[in-house]
Write an enzyme that holds these catalytic residues in place. Structure first.
Site, PDB file in Angstrom:
ATOM      1  N   GLU A   1      63.031 -44.037  42.284  1.00  0.00           N
ATOM      2  CA  GLU A   1      63.672 -44.058  40.981  1.00  0.00           C
ATOM      3  C   GLU A   1      63.289 -45.833  40.576  1.00  0.00           C
ATOM      4  O   GLU A   1      63.903 -46.737  41.149  1.00  0.00           O
ATOM      5  CB  GLU A   1      65.062 -43.988  41.226  1.00  0.00           C
ATOM      6  CG  GLU A   1      65.730 -42.594  41.690  1.00  0.00           C
ATOM      7  CD  GLU A   1      65.105 -41.714  40.556  1.00  0.00           C
ATOM      8  OE1 GLU A   1      64.792 -41.671  39.437  1.00  0.00           O
ATOM      9  OE2 GLU A   1      64.871 -40.215  41.081  1.00  0.00           O
TER      10      GLU A   1
ATOM     11  N   CYS B   1      69.465 -49.073  34.735  1.00  0.00           N
ATOM     12  CA  CYS B   1      68.020 -48.353  34.591  1.00  0.00           C
ATOM     13  C   CYS B   1      67.845 -47.487  33.432  1.00  0.00           C
ATOM     14  O   CYS B   1      66.668 -47.342  32.916  1.00  0.00           O
ATOM     15  CB  CYS B   1      67.653 -47.571  35.841  1.00  0.00           C
ATOM     16  SG  CYS B   1      68.731 -46.451  36.415  1.00  0.00           S
TER      17      CYS B   1
HETATM   18  P1  NAP Z   1      63.878 -54.593  43.648  1.00  0.00           P
HETATM   19  O1  NAP Z   1      63.561 -56.111  43.725  1.00  0.00           O
HETATM   20  O2  NAP Z   1      62.662 -53.637  43.604  1.00  0.00           O
HETATM   21  O3  NAP Z   1      64.759 -54.258  44.867  1.00  0.00           O
HETATM   22  C1  NAP Z   1      64.940 -52.746  45.122  1.00  0.00           C
HETATM   23  C2  NAP Z   1      65.456 -52.683  46.653  1.00  0.00           C
HETATM   24  O4  NAP Z   1      64.055 -53.097  47.258  1.00  0.00           O
HETATM   25  C3  NAP Z   1      66.385 -53.999  46.979  1.00  0.00           C
HETATM   26  O5  NAP Z   1      67.187 -53.327  48.135  1.00  0.00           O
HETATM   27  C4  NAP Z   1      65.461 -54.870  47.972  1.00  0.00           C
HETATM   28  O6  NAP Z   1      65.917 -55.629  48.769  1.00  0.00           O
HETATM   29  C5  NAP Z   1      64.456 -53.855  48.348  1.00  0.00           C
HETATM   30  N1  NAP Z   1      63.282 -54.537  48.818  1.00  0.00           N
HETATM   31  C6  NAP Z   1      62.307 -55.302  48.216  1.00  0.00           C
HETATM   32  N2  NAP Z   1      61.402 -55.546  48.866  1.00  0.00           N
HETATM   33  C7  NAP Z   1      61.454 -54.899  49.943  1.00  0.00           C
HETATM   34  C8  NAP Z   1      60.444 -54.399  50.920  1.00  0.00           C
HETATM   35  N3  NAP Z   1      59.267 -55.174  51.036  1.00  0.00           N
HETATM   36  N4  NAP Z   1      60.720 -53.832  52.055  1.00  0.00           N
HETATM   37  C9  NAP Z   1      62.090 -52.960  51.944  1.00  0.00           C
HETATM   38  N5  NAP Z   1      62.811 -53.159  50.891  1.00  0.00           N
HETATM   39  C10 NAP Z   1      62.654 -54.110  49.752  1.00  0.00           C
HETATM   40  O7  NAP Z   1      64.711 -54.236  42.355  1.00  0.00           O
HETATM   41  P2  NAP Z   1      65.969 -54.740  41.994  1.00  0.00           P
HETATM   42  O8  NAP Z   1      65.858 -56.028  41.222  1.00  0.00           O
HETATM   43  O9  NAP Z   1      67.108 -54.734  42.848  1.00  0.00           O
HETATM   44  O10 NAP Z   1      66.404 -53.688  41.010  1.00  0.00           O
HETATM   45  C11 NAP Z   1      66.330 -53.598  39.481  1.00  0.00           C
HETATM   46  C12 NAP Z   1      65.255 -52.807  38.967  1.00  0.00           C
HETATM   47  O11 NAP Z   1      65.673 -51.567  39.860  1.00  0.00           O
HETATM   48  C13 NAP Z   1      65.068 -52.534  37.491  1.00  0.00           C
HETATM   49  O12 NAP Z   1      63.684 -52.640  37.549  1.00  0.00           O
HETATM   50  C14 NAP Z   1      65.582 -51.260  37.442  1.00  0.00           C
HETATM   51  O13 NAP Z   1      65.219 -50.736  36.235  1.00  0.00           O
HETATM   52  C15 NAP Z   1      65.473 -50.475  38.680  1.00  0.00           C
HETATM   53  N6  NAP Z   1      66.536 -49.449  38.716  1.00  0.00           N
HETATM   54  C16 NAP Z   1      66.254 -48.240  38.705  1.00  0.00           C
HETATM   55  C17 NAP Z   1      67.000 -47.287  38.833  1.00  0.00           C
HETATM   56  C18 NAP Z   1      66.740 -45.699  38.634  1.00  0.00           C
HETATM   57  O14 NAP Z   1      67.674 -44.972  39.111  1.00  0.00           O
HETATM   58  N7  NAP Z   1      65.626 -45.677  38.181  1.00  0.00           N
HETATM   59  C19 NAP Z   1      68.473 -47.679  39.032  1.00  0.00           C
HETATM   60  C20 NAP Z   1      68.922 -49.045  39.194  1.00  0.00           C
HETATM   61  C21 NAP Z   1      67.852 -50.046  39.007  1.00  0.00           C
HETATM   62  P3  NAP Z   1      66.457 -57.091  48.447  1.00  0.00           P
HETATM   63  O15 NAP Z   1      67.577 -57.118  47.651  1.00  0.00           O
HETATM   64  O16 NAP Z   1      67.071 -57.591  49.945  1.00  0.00           O
HETATM   65  O17 NAP Z   1      65.029 -57.851  48.145  1.00  0.00           O
END
Ligand code: NAP
Length: 672
Positions: A258, A297
């Site tokens: 997602e 999102c």
């Molecule tokens: P993110 O930086 O991609 O992080 C998402 C998750 O991945 C976090 O738990 C992060 O942990 C983890 N993560 C990052 N690098 C990783 C790795 N190498 N190995 C394992 N896990 C890893 O996104 P975010 O900033 O939290 O969220 C914002 C984004 O999410 C926006 O772009 C938004 O559109 C999207 N979003 C989409 C939806 C949907 O349903 N489609 C819903 C909500 C948000 P850490 O925080 O510990 O780095």
């Protein structure tokens, strides 16, 4: 608030990471509020524990057992929700934002619990679709079934909805019978940990069902296998990185992504200023920009309007945005809180700067600090791109904050093409009162969007809004949105199960799936099935009734009594002229009524009520003088509570030539 030392929950124990910790700061004050770290965890042992202890325990339970468990978890969250609200403010959330996250999360569990008890059997195998006859003699048939995956669901969640984001995945996962390891996003992990802790302390879960990582996932992904699922929510960049992880690629690990999305909202060509749809559009765009400070999102990033109305749209939006009160969400009158972190603030500012190269800011100042101090506050920002096809950034750059870009379209085709230019999104909303516009849009744009909301004056009051994913509807979208589909009722549950095509004799398969399948063994006994409680009935138990004749007088009396004097029952000539009938025929409803008259046992007893028929088909006409008899077979049973349960009966009505006149499932409520 004192600094919380977040713990991991591994192999049914709370454990601190050793050594390096990351600091998490309040979105409101900038002060450190929590520390997180998972160094030293044995990730492989956590997976083994889930597979060896949690999975078997969950799989021993039926769907209903697990559905009740979800209800208990939701109740536990609701009972302690104020603890969560108290933490939620530091994530920048207002009370309303917190409500979506906390109570919306619990509501999602309630919804999965209820669906599980109503739509799934009180069994451990789920039947998928109807039996497929595969042989002439009927001794070899096919039936699709779902069984739970035997691995672990690894949930990697985004920061914006730390509670809802966790629970919307746990609902379908646990209902499927699969243990989970939850890894929340670091910046709001303290809220996720608190909600997780409530679920563990409720004592509802079997050992090994849930584990929690407060920090990085270490080498967890290296040990995934074909029975595991990764359900990821977050940015496209992280999704791509994880999806190409060698173990995930090598083992074909299921990966639900997602990701982000440049969601569009479109003002229909018919919805000019002065129409209710125009006002609804303006209200919704502002709501989507400001709820959760735009960190959703599904939020509207691109708002499209007919070129002749774009100035009016700008003016109305700017006026409404001017009323938004940004501030500490604990303060009275504040309508928009902060972004989740200073990093998030910087990322939104840099996204706005990129957008501003081809669009202009028409409301709000991205560099202003609406609240003094170290919080992550920003004003809502409205941009305008007058040449949307010459401004690729507005369709590509996701400012994950209170930011939206308005743009004009020439005609409906242009609007559809612009909406699709987002290259796949989670949600689109269309504001129109013209069904022809809506149809055109659904056909032209459906393939690009996971959900489409068509809003007009008739649905506005009760609408759940552009940005609300619902547990009963699919959440996800193609392309850029990640291609995943979460929730969607029982559809979401099957993401954590394997579909298998079973083949064999109907007798054998009926026993395996605990449902009588056509051709399966029928047992008969002295006792009428209506005299047996659910616990005394068995699948396949059958009543074969006596025969009765249906004559012309019956048909005429039925017609007079009900008022159903359709020509096929009353007019020999007209009935004959009909290509289906050879003359006057009995009413279908007469056949059903006479069938009940043949199989019902009238005295009060275990059968409490008839509550419906399903899959009714009339297959052979019944002519005056024909005989009819009924076979009533227990297809499946499902106890709902101490007072009642559902019995599904396979009913076949035959004529004197043993041809099937009608077939249907009868549903009764019975004493357990
Ligand atoms: P993110 O930086 O991609 O992080 C998402 C998750 O991945 C976090 O738990 C992060 O942990 C983890 N993560 C990052 N690098 C990783 C790795 N190498 N190995 C394992 N896990 C890893 O996104 P975010 O900033 O939290 O969220 C914002 C984004 O999410 C926006 O772009 C938004 O559109 C999207 N979003 C989409 C939806 C949907 O349903 N489609 C819903 C909500 C948000 P850490 O925080 O510990 O780095």
């Amino acid at each position: 608030m004192k600094t919380l030392k977040l713990l991991n929950y591994a192999r049914d124990a709370w454990v601190a990471g050793d050594g390096s910790f990351a600091e998490i700061r309040s979105a409101i004050t900038g002060d450190v509020v929590a520390e997180t770290g998972s160094k030293g965890l044995d990730f492989k042992a956590m997976l083994d524990h889930a597979r060896g202890v949690g999975g078997p325990a969950l799989r021993r339970m039926t769907f209903h057992d697990r559905a009740w468990m979800l209800k208990d978890l939701a109740n536990a969250i609701m009972a302690r929700k104020e603890e969560l609200y108290a933490l939620s403010y530091d994530t920048g959330a207002t009370r309303t934002d917190g409500w979506i996250d906390i109570e919306g999360g619990a509501g999602t569990l309630f919804s999965f619990s209820s669906k599980g008890r109503r739509e799934l059997p009180n069994q451990r195998i789920l039947i998928d679709g109807a039996m497929e006859p595969l042989s002439k003699g009927g001794s070899f048939v096919g039936q699709h079934v779902f069984t739970p995956l035997q691995g672990v669901a690894v949930h990697i969640n985004a920061f914006n909805f730390p509670v809802w984001g966790m629970l919307e995945k746990l609902g379908p996962t646990l209902l499927a019978g699969v243990p989970a390891i939850v890894k929340p996003a670091s910046s709001t992990a303290y809220l996720a940990e608190a909600a997780f802790r409530i679920m563990i302390e409720s004592g509802t879960l079997p050992p090994g069902a849930l584990q929690f990582i407060a920090g990085s996932t270490g080498d967890l992904l290296d040990h995934l296998t074909l029975q595991d699922v990764v359900s990821f929510t977050g940015s496209a960049t992280t999704a791509m990185k994880l999806q190409s992880h060698p173990a995930i690629a090598r083992e074909s690990v299921r990966f639900i992504a997602e990701r982000d999305s440049l969601n569009a909202s479109v003002l229909g060509p018919d919805a000019g200023p002065g129409t209710p749809e125009f006002d609804l559009f303006v209200k919704e765009v502002v709501r989507e920009m400001t709820v959760k400070a735009g960190q959703k999102c599904t939020a509207i990033r691109r708002a499209m309007a007919p070129a002749q109305h774009i100035d009016a749209v700008e003016e109305a939006l700017a006026a409404r945005l001017a009323k938004v009160k940004v501030g500490d969400p604990r303060e009275e009158g504040v309508t928009m809180g902060a972004l989740a972190s200073r990093e998030q603030l910087e990322s939104v500012r840099s996204a706005v700067a990129e957008l501003a190269r081809s669009a202009r800011v028409v409301a709000g100042d991205p560099d202003a600090s609406p609240v003094a101090g170290n919080g992550a506050f920003i004003q809502p920002i409205l941009l305008r791109a007058d040449d949307p096809w010459g401004s690729p950034a507005v369709h590509d750059v996701e400012p994950f904050g209170p930011v939206s870009t308005i743009m004009p379209y020439r005609d409906l085709d242009d609007a559809i093409a612009l909406a699709n230019r987002g290259m796949g999104s989670l949600a689109l909303s269309l504001f129109t009162f013209d069904p022809a516009v809506a149809e055109e849009f659904v056909l032209g744009s459906g393939a690009y969007h996971g959900r489409m909301m068509i809003l007009d004056r008739t649905s506005a009051k009760e609408s759940t809004g552009h940005g609300s994913p619902l547990p009963v509807l699919v959440h996800g979208g193609p392309g850029r949105a990640g291609g995943g589909e979460e929730m969607g009722g029982i559809r979401g549950v099957t993401h954590y199960m394997q579909r298998t095509a079973l083949q064999g004799a109907p007798e054998m398969l009926s026993k395996v799936v605990k449902q009588w399948l056509p051709g399966g063994a029928k047992t008969e006994g002295e006792v009428h099935p209506f005299r047996k409680r659910i616990g005394e009935l068995e699948i396949g138990y059958t009543l074969k009734t006596a025969s009765r004749q249906v004559n012309l007088e019956d048909i005429e009396r039925f017609a007079r009594f009900t008022g159903d004097t359709f020509y096929a029952h009353m007019d020999e000539e007209a009935a004959k002229a009909n290509p289906i009938f050879d003359g006057r025929v009995a009413h279908g409803y007469l056949i059903l009524s006479f069938a009940a008259g043949l199989f019902v046992d009238p005295a009060p007893g275990p059968v409490l009520a008839n509550y419906g028929l399903e899959n009714l088909r009339f297959l052979t006409p019944l002519y005056p003088g024909d005989m009819m008899r009924v076979e009533l077979t227990v297809r499946s049973m499902s106890v709902r509570n101490a007072e009642m349960g559902e019995v599904r009966w396979a009913v076949y009505v035959f004529n004197q030539k043993d041809e099937i006149v009608a077939s249907y499932d009868l549903l009764t409520m019975n004493q357990p």
